[in-house]
Design an enzyme around this catalytic site. Structure first.
Site, PDB file in Angstrom:
ATOM      1  N   ASP A 108       0.893  -2.456   0.011  1.00 41.04           N
ATOM      2  CA  ASP A 108       1.438  -3.470  -0.568  1.00 41.04           C
ATOM      3  C   ASP A 108       1.321  -4.792   0.448  1.00 41.04           C
ATOM      4  O   ASP A 108       2.056  -5.659  -0.485  1.00 41.04           O
ATOM      5  CB  ASP A 108       2.244  -3.392  -0.512  1.00 41.04           C
ATOM      6  CG  ASP A 108       2.479  -1.656  -1.462  1.00 41.04           C
ATOM      7  OD1 ASP A 108       1.661  -0.964  -1.411  1.00 41.04           O
ATOM      8  OD2 ASP A 108       3.546  -1.158  -1.925  1.00 41.04           O
TER       9      ASP A 108
ATOM     10  N   LYS B  47      -0.231   3.107  -7.055  1.00 41.42           N
ATOM     11  CA  LYS B  47       0.830   3.888  -7.578  1.00 41.42           C
ATOM     12  C   LYS B  47       2.130   3.202  -7.497  1.00 41.42           C
ATOM     13  O   LYS B  47       2.252   1.624  -7.874  1.00 41.42           O
ATOM     14  CB  LYS B  47       1.572   4.347  -5.675  1.00 41.42           C
ATOM     15  CG  LYS B  47       1.181   3.939  -4.881  1.00 41.42           C
ATOM     16  CD  LYS B  47       2.905   2.656  -4.763  1.00 41.42           C
ATOM     17  CE  LYS B  47       2.563   1.895  -3.524  1.00 41.42           C
ATOM     18  NZ  LYS B  47       4.477   1.069  -3.313  1.00 41.42           N
TER      19      LYS B  47
ATOM     20  N   CYS C  44       8.394   0.650   0.964  1.00 35.49           N
ATOM     21  CA  CYS C  44       7.207   1.059   0.364  1.00 35.49           C
ATOM     22  C   CYS C  44       7.016   1.878   1.749  1.00 35.49           C
ATOM     23  O   CYS C  44       5.782   2.532   2.000  1.00 35.49           O
ATOM     24  CB  CYS C  44       6.217   0.589  -0.159  1.00 35.49           C
ATOM     25  SG  CYS C  44       6.220   0.052  -1.932  1.00 35.49           S
TER      26      CYS C  44
HETATM   27  C1  VGL Z   1       8.073  -1.866  -2.823  1.00 37.63           C
HETATM   28  C2  VGL Z   1      10.349  -2.952  -3.418  1.00 37.63           C
HETATM   29  C3  VGL Z   1       9.796  -2.871  -4.615  1.00 37.63           C
HETATM   30  C4  VGL Z   1       7.126  -1.895  -1.203  1.00 37.63           C
HETATM   31  C5  VGL Z   1       8.068  -1.718  -4.226  1.00 37.63           C
HETATM   32  O1  VGL Z   1       6.067  -2.260  -1.511  1.00 37.63           O
HETATM   33  O2  VGL Z   1       7.786  -2.508  -0.374  1.00 37.63           O
HETATM   34  N1  VGL Z   1       9.687  -2.852  -2.277  1.00 37.63           N
HETATM   35  N2  VGL Z   1       8.356  -2.391  -5.875  1.00 37.63           N
END
Ligand code: VGL
Ligand code: ZN
Length: 203
Positions: free
Chosen positions: A21, A108, A156
């Site tokens: 991410d 995802k 994540c």
């Molecule tokens: C994430 C909060 C909400 C992440 C994803 O990538 O860690 N954190 N969605």
């Protein structure tokens, strides 16, 4: 290899690098869910990607990839500002991130309530946790060890590392290659402790 050893895996075909991410909404100070210091990991992750790819390690990139409405978002009953909506600029990988030609991207959170882990997402309709392609992808390469880097360490990255350990993979999380959301003070320490107690080597 135990967490106490503190020695990094050597890259090679049995070890994959999972870049979690590193997207505009998390890594850019103007992003809607900016993780403090997120942009600072980009050059460090790039060096890691280059080292891994040069040694023949699979390098996989995950992307948080949400619908416009999901119970993940505060406006829909969750806890997060709207972020990483599929196909929007905020969901793109950070423009300075090095992505080797042909490197797989695993998306995802695509319809799911959480979708924190790169390995699975919760299907709201069925209530079942369903696998993403990541596990099969790593298995098909004969991967036994993964290095998990990127954003965010308390969500994540942690969820991906825990799922990897639960699959029987040896997992390393080098702290200089991640940053934490820190919704509450101490979330970083709690995430690190949780990973360590699951056998993840947090270095
Ligand atoms: C994430 C909060 C909400 C992440 C994803 O990538 O860690 N954190 N969605
Ligand atoms: Zn998300």
């Amino acid at each position: 290899m135990t967490a106490a050893d503190g020695e990094r895996f050597a890259y090679g075909p049995g070890t994959a690098l999972v870049v979690v991410d590193v997207q505009v909404d998390f890594a850019d100070p103007g992003g809607s869910l900016y993780v403090s210091g997120g942009e600072d990991v980009v050059p460090l992750v790039n060096a890691e990607v280059e080292a891994a790819a040069a040694a023949g390690s699979p390098v996989v990139f995950t992307q948080d990839w949400h619908p416009e409405h999901t119970p993940h978002f505060a406006v829909d009953g969750g806890i997060w500002p709207v972020h990483c909506v599929a196909g929007t600029p905020g969901a793109e990988l950070h423009p300075a991130l090095v992505v080797p030609e042909g490197a797989p991207r695993v998306r995802k959170g695509t319809g799911a309530e959480d979708g924190y882990s790169g390995f699975s997402e919760l299907d709201l309709a069925s209530g079942r946790r369903e696998a993403t392609v990541l596990g099969d992808l790593l298995d098909s390469h004969g991967v036994r060890r993964i290095v998990v880097v990127g954003l965010a360490g308390d969500y994540c990255v942690k969820a991906t590392a825990l799922d990897g350990a639960a699959r029987g993979l040896a997992v390393q999380v080098p702290l200089e290659l991640t940053r934490f959301v820190q919704l509450a003070d101490g979330d970083d320490e709690r995430a690190i402790a949780e990973m360590r107690s699951a056998g993840v080597a947090v270095l």
